[in-house]
Design a protein around this motif. Structure first.
Motif, PDB file in Angstrom:
ATOM      1  N   TYR A 279      -7.344   1.516  -3.860  1.00  0.00           N
ATOM      2  CA  TYR A 279      -6.534   2.674  -4.245  1.00  0.00           C
ATOM      3  C   TYR A 279      -7.072   3.294  -5.538  1.00  0.00           C
ATOM      4  O   TYR A 279      -7.267   4.500  -5.637  1.00  0.00           O
ATOM      5  CB  TYR A 279      -5.085   2.223  -4.421  1.00  0.00           C
ATOM      6  CG  TYR A 279      -4.160   3.265  -4.981  1.00  0.00           C
ATOM      7  CD1 TYR A 279      -3.507   4.161  -4.138  1.00  0.00           C
ATOM      8  CD2 TYR A 279      -3.904   3.349  -6.351  1.00  0.00           C
ATOM      9  CE1 TYR A 279      -2.633   5.120  -4.649  1.00  0.00           C
ATOM     10  CE2 TYR A 279      -3.039   4.296  -6.866  1.00  0.00           C
ATOM     11  CZ  TYR A 279      -2.405   5.177  -6.013  1.00  0.00           C
ATOM     12  OH  TYR A 279      -1.546   6.121  -6.518  1.00  0.00           O
ATOM     13  N   ARG A 280      -7.337   2.453  -6.536  1.00  0.00           N
ATOM     14  CA  ARG A 280      -7.818   2.935  -7.838  1.00  0.00           C
ATOM     15  C   ARG A 280      -9.182   3.621  -7.719  1.00  0.00           C
ATOM     16  O   ARG A 280      -9.506   4.506  -8.504  1.00  0.00           O
ATOM     17  CB  ARG A 280      -7.890   1.780  -8.843  1.00  0.00           C
ATOM     18  CG  ARG A 280      -6.534   1.325  -9.320  1.00  0.00           C
ATOM     19  CD  ARG A 280      -6.641   0.088 -10.219  1.00  0.00           C
ATOM     20  NE  ARG A 280      -5.331  -0.331 -10.664  1.00  0.00           N
ATOM     21  CZ  ARG A 280      -4.688   0.188 -11.707  1.00  0.00           C
ATOM     22  NH1 ARG A 280      -5.228   1.153 -12.412  1.00  0.00           N
ATOM     23  NH2 ARG A 280      -3.491  -0.247 -12.043  1.00  0.00           N
TER      24      ARG A 280
ATOM     25  N   GLU B 127      -5.053  -2.569  -4.090  1.00  0.00           N
ATOM     26  CA  GLU B 127      -4.873  -1.808  -5.331  1.00  0.00           C
ATOM     27  C   GLU B 127      -6.222  -1.363  -5.892  1.00  0.00           C
ATOM     28  O   GLU B 127      -6.365  -0.233  -6.361  1.00  0.00           O
ATOM     29  CB  GLU B 127      -4.114  -2.631  -6.381  1.00  0.00           C
ATOM     30  CG  GLU B 127      -3.854  -1.822  -7.629  1.00  0.00           C
ATOM     31  CD  GLU B 127      -3.029  -2.537  -8.682  1.00  0.00           C
ATOM     32  OE1 GLU B 127      -3.249  -2.254  -9.868  1.00  0.00           O
ATOM     33  OE2 GLU B 127      -2.160  -3.361  -8.319  1.00  0.00           O
ATOM     34  N   GLU B 128      -7.220  -2.231  -5.836  1.00  0.00           N
ATOM     35  CA  GLU B 128      -8.540  -1.838  -6.327  1.00  0.00           C
ATOM     36  C   GLU B 128      -9.091  -0.673  -5.499  1.00  0.00           C
ATOM     37  O   GLU B 128      -9.648   0.290  -6.039  1.00  0.00           O
ATOM     38  CB  GLU B 128      -9.531  -3.001  -6.291  1.00  0.00           C
ATOM     39  CG  GLU B 128     -10.826  -2.551  -6.953  1.00  0.00           C
ATOM     40  CD  GLU B 128     -11.973  -3.524  -6.847  1.00  0.00           C
ATOM     41  OE1 GLU B 128     -13.106  -3.037  -6.704  1.00  0.00           O
ATOM     42  OE2 GLU B 128     -11.746  -4.738  -6.914  1.00  0.00           O
TER      43      GLU B 128
ATOM     44  N   CYS C  51      -3.406  -7.741  -1.536  1.00  0.00           N
ATOM     45  CA  CYS C  51      -2.759  -6.633  -2.261  1.00  0.00           C
ATOM     46  C   CYS C  51      -3.569  -6.241  -3.498  1.00  0.00           C
ATOM     47  O   CYS C  51      -3.683  -5.056  -3.811  1.00  0.00           O
ATOM     48  CB  CYS C  51      -1.324  -6.992  -2.623  1.00  0.00           C
ATOM     49  SG  CYS C  51      -0.222  -7.020  -1.178  1.00  0.00           S
ATOM     50  N   ASP C  52      -4.164  -7.225  -4.174  1.00  0.00           N
ATOM     51  CA  ASP C  52      -5.037  -6.917  -5.317  1.00  0.00           C
ATOM     52  C   ASP C  52      -6.202  -6.044  -4.857  1.00  0.00           C
ATOM     53  O   ASP C  52      -6.572  -5.075  -5.529  1.00  0.00           O
ATOM     54  CB  ASP C  52      -5.606  -8.205  -5.937  1.00  0.00           C
ATOM     55  CG  ASP C  52      -4.585  -8.969  -6.763  1.00  0.00           C
ATOM     56  OD1 ASP C  52      -3.489  -8.437  -7.033  1.00  0.00           O
ATOM     57  OD2 ASP C  52      -4.885 -10.132  -7.132  1.00  0.00           O
TER      58      ASP C  52
ATOM     59  N   THR D 269       1.203   7.849  -1.953  1.00  0.00           N
ATOM     60  CA  THR D 269       0.620   7.337  -0.716  1.00  0.00           C
ATOM     61  C   THR D 269       1.346   7.854   0.526  1.00  0.00           C
ATOM     62  O   THR D 269       2.563   7.974   0.525  1.00  0.00           O
ATOM     63  CB  THR D 269       0.665   5.792  -0.720  1.00  0.00           C
ATOM     64  OG1 THR D 269      -0.113   5.326  -1.818  1.00  0.00           O
ATOM     65  CG2 THR D 269       0.107   5.200   0.550  1.00  0.00           C
TER      66      THR D 269
ATOM     67  N   ALA E 164       0.830  -1.208   0.000  1.00  0.00           N
ATOM     68  CA  ALA E 164       0.000   0.000   0.000  1.00  0.00           C
ATOM     69  C   ALA E 164       0.862   1.255   0.000  1.00  0.00           C
ATOM     70  O   ALA E 164       0.613   2.195  -0.758  1.00  0.00           O
ATOM     71  CB  ALA E 164      -0.940   0.005   1.209  1.00  0.00           C
TER      72      ALA E 164
ATOM     73  N   LEU F 129       0.715   4.664 -11.845  1.00  0.00           N
ATOM     74  CA  LEU F 129       0.738   3.245 -11.445  1.00  0.00           C
ATOM     75  C   LEU F 129       0.711   2.357 -12.673  1.00  0.00           C
ATOM     76  O   LEU F 129       1.484   1.406 -12.782  1.00  0.00           O
ATOM     77  CB  LEU F 129      -0.451   2.947 -10.522  1.00  0.00           C
ATOM     78  CG  LEU F 129      -0.606   1.494 -10.076  1.00  0.00           C
ATOM     79  CD1 LEU F 129       0.593   1.046  -9.255  1.00  0.00           C
ATOM     80  CD2 LEU F 129      -1.880   1.318  -9.278  1.00  0.00           C
ATOM     81  N   ASP F 130      -0.169   2.677 -13.620  1.00  0.00           N
ATOM     82  CA  ASP F 130      -0.285   1.871 -14.850  1.00  0.00           C
ATOM     83  C   ASP F 130       0.976   1.933 -15.691  1.00  0.00           C
ATOM     84  O   ASP F 130       1.270   1.008 -16.443  1.00  0.00           O
ATOM     85  CB  ASP F 130      -1.493   2.325 -15.675  1.00  0.00           C
ATOM     86  CG  ASP F 130      -2.808   1.940 -15.024  1.00  0.00           C
ATOM     87  OD1 ASP F 130      -2.815   1.043 -14.156  1.00  0.00           O
ATOM     88  OD2 ASP F 130      -3.823   2.560 -15.361  1.00  0.00           O
TER      89      ASP F 130
ATOM     90  N   LEU G  81       2.459   2.423  -3.373  1.00  0.00           N
ATOM     91  CA  LEU G  81       1.638   2.962  -4.455  1.00  0.00           C
ATOM     92  C   LEU G  81       1.894   4.466  -4.598  1.00  0.00           C
ATOM     93  O   LEU G  81       2.186   5.132  -3.596  1.00  0.00           O
ATOM     94  CB  LEU G  81       0.155   2.669  -4.180  1.00  0.00           C
ATOM     95  CG  LEU G  81      -0.216   1.180  -4.221  1.00  0.00           C
ATOM     96  CD1 LEU G  81      -1.604   0.956  -3.637  1.00  0.00           C
ATOM     97  CD2 LEU G  81      -0.133   0.629  -5.633  1.00  0.00           C
TER      98      LEU G  81
END
Length: 126
Positions: free
Chosen positions: A111-112, A108-109, A104-105, A24, A18, A123-124, A21
Motif C-alpha cells: 500500500y505504501r 501495508e508495505e 498484513c505487514d 481503499t 487491506a 495512515l501514519d 487502509l
C-alpha cells in the motif's frame, strides 16, 4: 474443492486489513478480488471460491521483505512480468504459510509503495 479453514481465515483477515487502509476500494477485475488505492491495485486477493488455490500478491520494494516473502512455501515472483517490478505471489493453503500478521505487514508495505503521500500521512496519523 473446499478451501482450508485456516487459509480462509487468514485471507479474510488480510482482506479486512487491506480494505481498512485510507482511500481503499475493492474491485473485481478478471473475476478476482483486488484492493486499490488511487485507482491502482496494491494487493491481488485472487478468488475465495475454491476454484483456485487461495493466495495474495503484493508489491514489496523493500529488499529484505521481498526476499523473506520469496522464502514462503510456494511463493514466487508474480506472473505477467509483474515479478520484475517487485510483485510476489504468496499461497495461503500450504503448510508453513505466513501468519496473517506478517501478510498484513506486507499488504501495508505494498500500500505504501502505491498510495499517494497524503494517504500515507493519514495512515501514519492513526
Amino acid at each position: 474443492m473446499a478451501v482450508p479453514r485456516n487459509a480462509l481465515k487468514k485471507w479474510e483477515k488480510v482482506r479486512e486489513f487491506a480494505l481498512g487502509l485510507p482511500g481503499t476500494t475493492e474491485e473485481f477485475p478478471w473475476g478476482e478480488t483486488v484492493a486499490k488505492v488511487h485507482k491502482k491495485v496494491f494487493v491481488f486477493l485472487g478468488v475465495d471460491d475454491g476454484s483456485y488455490p487461495l493466495g495474495i500478491t503484493v508489491k514489496l520494494k523493500d529488499e529484505s521483505a521481498h526476499a523473506h516473502a520469496l522464502t514462503c512455501p510456494g511463493a514466487e515472483p508474480a506472473g505477467y512480468g509483474l515479478g520484475r517490478a517487485g510483485w510476489v505471489s504468496i499461497p495461503l493453503e500450504q503448510k508453513g504459510a505466513p501468519a496473517a500478521e506478517l501478510l498484513c505487514d506486507w499488504v501495508e508495505e505494498s500500500y505504501r509503495t502505491i498510495a499517494p503521500k497524503r494517504l500515507i500521512a493519514e495512515l501514519d496519523g492513526r
